[in-house]
Scaffold this motif. Structure first.
Motif, PDB file in Angstrom:
ATOM      1  N   ARG A 135      12.744  29.495   1.728  1.00  0.00           N
ATOM      2  CA  ARG A 135      13.607  30.173   0.754  1.00  0.00           C
ATOM      3  C   ARG A 135      14.273  29.164  -0.175  1.00  0.00           C
ATOM      4  NH1 ARG A 135      19.623  32.418   1.686  1.00  0.00           N
ATOM      5  NH2 ARG A 135      19.875  33.556  -0.269  1.00  0.00           N
ATOM      6  N   LEU A 136      14.813  28.103   0.386  1.00  0.00           N
ATOM      7  CA  LEU A 136      15.436  27.055  -0.413  1.00  0.00           C
ATOM      8  C   LEU A 136      14.401  26.342  -1.276  1.00  0.00           C
ATOM      9  CD1 LEU A 136      17.872  25.202  -1.101  1.00  0.00           C
ATOM     10  CD2 LEU A 136      17.256  23.842   0.914  1.00  0.00           C
ATOM     11  N   TYR A 137      13.235  26.068  -0.702  1.00  0.00           N
ATOM     12  CA  TYR A 137      12.209  25.343  -1.447  1.00  0.00           C
ATOM     13  C   TYR A 137      11.744  26.152  -2.659  1.00  0.00           C
ATOM     14  CZ  TYR A 137      12.111  22.752   2.978  1.00  0.00           C
ATOM     15  OH  TYR A 137      12.446  22.050   4.111  1.00  0.00           O
ATOM     16  N   ARG A 138      11.608  27.453  -2.500  1.00  0.00           N
ATOM     17  CA  ARG A 138      11.245  28.297  -3.648  1.00  0.00           C
ATOM     18  C   ARG A 138      12.352  28.281  -4.706  1.00  0.00           C
ATOM     19  NH1 ARG A 138       9.293  31.634   0.622  1.00  0.00           N
ATOM     20  NH2 ARG A 138      11.247  32.829   0.586  1.00  0.00           N
ATOM     21  N   PHE A 139      13.593  28.242  -4.245  1.00  0.00           N
ATOM     22  CA  PHE A 139      14.717  28.261  -5.179  1.00  0.00           C
ATOM     23  C   PHE A 139      14.756  27.002  -6.045  1.00  0.00           C
ATOM     24  CE2 PHE A 139      19.132  27.285  -6.300  1.00  0.00           C
ATOM     25  CZ  PHE A 139      19.513  28.461  -6.923  1.00  0.00           C
ATOM     26  N   VAL A 140      14.486  25.845  -5.460  1.00  0.00           N
ATOM     27  CA  VAL A 140      14.604  24.588  -6.206  1.00  0.00           C
ATOM     28  C   VAL A 140      13.354  24.273  -7.018  1.00  0.00           C
ATOM     29  CG1 VAL A 140      16.205  23.646  -4.503  1.00  0.00           C
ATOM     30  CG2 VAL A 140      13.772  23.097  -4.313  1.00  0.00           C
ATOM     31  N   LEU A 152       0.841  -1.192   0.000  1.00  0.00           N
ATOM     32  CA  LEU A 152       0.000   0.000   0.000  1.00  0.00           C
ATOM     33  C   LEU A 152       0.876   1.242   0.000  1.00  0.00           C
ATOM     34  CD1 LEU A 152      -2.862   1.265   0.301  1.00  0.00           C
ATOM     35  CD2 LEU A 152      -2.552   1.078   2.783  1.00  0.00           C
ATOM     36  N   VAL A 153       0.631   2.150  -0.939  1.00  0.00           N
ATOM     37  CA  VAL A 153       1.349   3.421  -1.018  1.00  0.00           C
ATOM     38  C   VAL A 153       0.338   4.552  -0.877  1.00  0.00           C
ATOM     39  CG1 VAL A 153       2.823   4.920  -2.410  1.00  0.00           C
ATOM     40  CG2 VAL A 153       3.097   2.421  -2.523  1.00  0.00           C
ATOM     41  N   ILE A 154       0.534   5.394   0.131  1.00  0.00           N
ATOM     42  CA  ILE A 154      -0.355   6.519   0.382  1.00  0.00           C
ATOM     43  C   ILE A 154       0.447   7.796   0.186  1.00  0.00           C
ATOM     44  CG2 ILE A 154      -1.950   7.604   1.998  1.00  0.00           C
ATOM     45  CD1 ILE A 154      -2.092   4.925   3.490  1.00  0.00           C
ATOM     46  N   ALA A 155      -0.015   8.654  -0.708  1.00  0.00           N
ATOM     47  CA  ALA A 155       0.703   9.879  -1.038  1.00  0.00           C
ATOM     48  C   ALA A 155      -0.023  11.089  -0.469  1.00  0.00           C
ATOM     49  CB  ALA A 155       0.844  10.031  -2.544  1.00  0.00           C
ATOM     50  N   GLU A 156       0.752  11.935   0.184  1.00  0.00           N
ATOM     51  CA  GLU A 156       0.265  13.235   0.645  1.00  0.00           C
ATOM     52  C   GLU A 156       0.680  14.262  -0.403  1.00  0.00           C
ATOM     53  OE1 GLU A 156       1.692  16.253   4.170  1.00  0.00           O
ATOM     54  OE2 GLU A 156       1.202  14.185   4.729  1.00  0.00           O
ATOM     55  N   ILE A 157      -0.286  14.829  -1.096  1.00  0.00           N
ATOM     56  CA  ILE A 157       0.000  15.806  -2.149  1.00  0.00           C
ATOM     57  C   ILE A 157       0.056  17.185  -1.504  1.00  0.00           C
ATOM     58  CG2 ILE A 157      -0.633  16.680  -4.404  1.00  0.00           C
ATOM     59  CD1 ILE A 157      -0.059  13.643  -4.284  1.00  0.00           C
ATOM     60  N   ASN A 158       1.255  17.776  -1.523  1.00  0.00           N
ATOM     61  CA  ASN A 158       1.459  19.027  -0.799  1.00  0.00           C
ATOM     62  C   ASN A 158       1.682  20.168  -1.799  1.00  0.00           C
ATOM     63  OD1 ASN A 158       2.326  21.134   0.898  1.00  0.00           O
ATOM     64  ND2 ASN A 158       3.192  19.681   2.366  1.00  0.00           N
ATOM     65  N   PRO A 159       0.745  21.111  -1.882  1.00  0.00           N
ATOM     66  CA  PRO A 159       0.911  22.216  -2.840  1.00  0.00           C
ATOM     67  C   PRO A 159       2.071  23.143  -2.503  1.00  0.00           C
ATOM     68  CG  PRO A 159      -0.952  22.621  -1.381  1.00  0.00           C
ATOM     69  CD  PRO A 159      -0.494  21.219  -1.109  1.00  0.00           C
ATOM     70  N   ASP A 160       2.578  23.065  -1.262  1.00  0.00           N
ATOM     71  CA  ASP A 160       3.705  23.896  -0.845  1.00  0.00           C
ATOM     72  C   ASP A 160       5.049  23.199  -1.014  1.00  0.00           C
ATOM     73  OD1 ASP A 160       2.267  26.273   0.157  1.00  0.00           O
ATOM     74  OD2 ASP A 160       1.412  24.839   1.581  1.00  0.00           O
TER      75      ASP A 160
END
Length: 414
Positions: A264-269, A139-147
């Motif tokens: 800041r890093l997440y926006r950069f990548v 079973l694979v459960i994915a959390e889809i995170n818009p951020d």
């Protein structure tokens, strides 16, 4: 949100004795893990496989849940201190490969994913063992995170099914840089003397590697090929110190296995093709590392012995660290043309005891692989040195108040 219904009911999904694997570090799917912890007492006993923990999710958890990890990093230390964490002593590359080879078998996988406008999915902040674990899971459960940033290199494979999807209720975990102190700056000044223009850097989490990176803003044409990147990498790229031009492979691209930092890093990548979040087989692979020009591996330690052996795992018999990718990158740097393998650490622990010791209690990096050891007192160049010369050089970078005792121990052994 408080008062809202749980995003998922794990009743019937978690089986007795099953292994539940969740994304590690900043890739932890916090909406799913928080929900699982809340419901855990009403579920059958199961084991959680975790990596570094930088959230508070598992600060309290029902006693029917056990934990495993490849090391004790971040808040995983609380689990270890409570006697609830079993450590699998494995190089990070081998630990990940064990999932691909089904030596580790996940029953349930919880993963945080980013979704592009066209529906493509990315593992976002970490391209580690989770995809291989999911490939063999029930079973694979994915959390889809818009951020969560959509990163290239970490695209979710089409042949790995997602059985359930949940909308994230939390932004991704962040890990801000630790404030620097005088000791870390002194260590950084010595380490920087070993890092030439055009070097390609690998580094870990913590004050000392952050200090070393912050000391390199004057450097030119640095590259990044690392197990992780953090906010300090953004600084170096924006200042022009990192160009990735001279790596020998992946020209112009920062290569990493994990993204650990702040928004800041997440926006950069996010959707940045100059950053590749690659699988462990690539970021830690010896055949890849040997092809990189002037690979400089920067790693830390709990202790270093007078013979150069490095301990990054235990103190007084208690696991408080990890093997991680240290030996992978030390050997990779040694195989790289012009490479350097740096172990950087403060000379004393917080209680005043010496971290330069006669003999380490656990060997993480063998003395045969050691290159340079750095403390705030200087650099000990150990490659090609005999044991007596190694001891002299190690004592010279120990804290002054411990040097006589260390020297006496050497004399006593003669």
């Amino acid at each position: 949100m408080p008062g809202d219904a749980a995003p998922i009911d794990f009743t019937g999904l978690i089986r007795d004795g099953g292994l539940v694997v969740c994304g590690q570090a900043t890739a932890e799917p916090v909406t799913l893990t928080e929900t699982l912890v809340t419901q855990a007492a009403h579920l059958p006993p199961f084991c959680m496989m975790v990596g570094p923990l930088f959230s508070e999710t598992f600060s309290t958890c029902a006693p029917n849940v056990s934990f495993q990890s490849y090391g004790v990093i971040g808040n995983a230390r609380r689990l270890a201190k409570a006697g609830r964490l079993e450590v699998i002593p494995s190089n990070y590359s081998a630990f990940c490969a064990d999932f691909a080879a089904r030596r580790h078998r996940a029953d349930v996988v919880l993963v945080q994913l980013a979704e592009a406008a066209d529906g493509r999915l990315s593992a976002s902040l970490s391209n580690d063992y989770v995809i291989d674990a999911a490939r063999g899971a029930r079973l694979v459960i994915a959390e889809i995170n818009p951020d969560a940033p959509f990163t290239f290199g970490a695209e979710w494979p089409a042949d790995v099914p997602i059985h359930m999807r949940v909308a994230a209720r939390r932004v991704p975990v962040e890990l801000p840089s630790t404030p620097l102190d005088d000791v870390s700056r002194q260590i950084a000044a010595h380490a920087a003397s070993l890092i030439a223009d055009g070097s390609t850097l690998q580094f870990g989490v913590g004050r000392v590697p952050d200090a070393i990176l912050s000391s390199l803003s004057h450097a030119r044409n640095l590259g990044i090929h690392s197990g992780l990147i953090n906010d300090a990498v953004v600084d170096l790229i924006e200042r022009g110190a990192v160009t990735n031009a001279d790596k020998g492979i992946d020209a112009g691209i920062t290569v990493t296995n994990q993204v650990i930092g702040t928004q800041r890093l997440y926006r950069f990548v996010h959707q940045n093709r100059a950053v590749a979040v690659r699988p462990t087989s690539y970021t830690h692979g010896q055949n890849v590392l040997a092809r990189i020009n002037r690979l400089v591996a920067i790693n830390s330690a709990l202790q270093v012995g007078l013979d150069g052996a490095v301990n990054s795992e235990t103190l007084n018999g208690v696991a408080i660290g990890a093997i991680g990718g240290q030996l992978d990158f030390v050997r990779g740097a040694n195989a790289s043309n012009g490479g350097r393998a740096i172990i950087a650490l403060p000379a004393t622990a917080s209680d005043g005891t010496s971290r330069i010791v006669v003999n380490v209690e656990t060997v993480t990096t063998p003395r045969a692989d050691v290159d340079a050891i750095v403390t705030e007192w200087g650099v000990a160049e150990l490659r090609s040195c005999g044991l007596a010369e190694r001891a002299r050089r190690m004592i010279a970078i120990a804290a002054p108040e411990h040097r006589d005792a260390l020297a006496a121990s050497v004399h006593h052994r003669k």
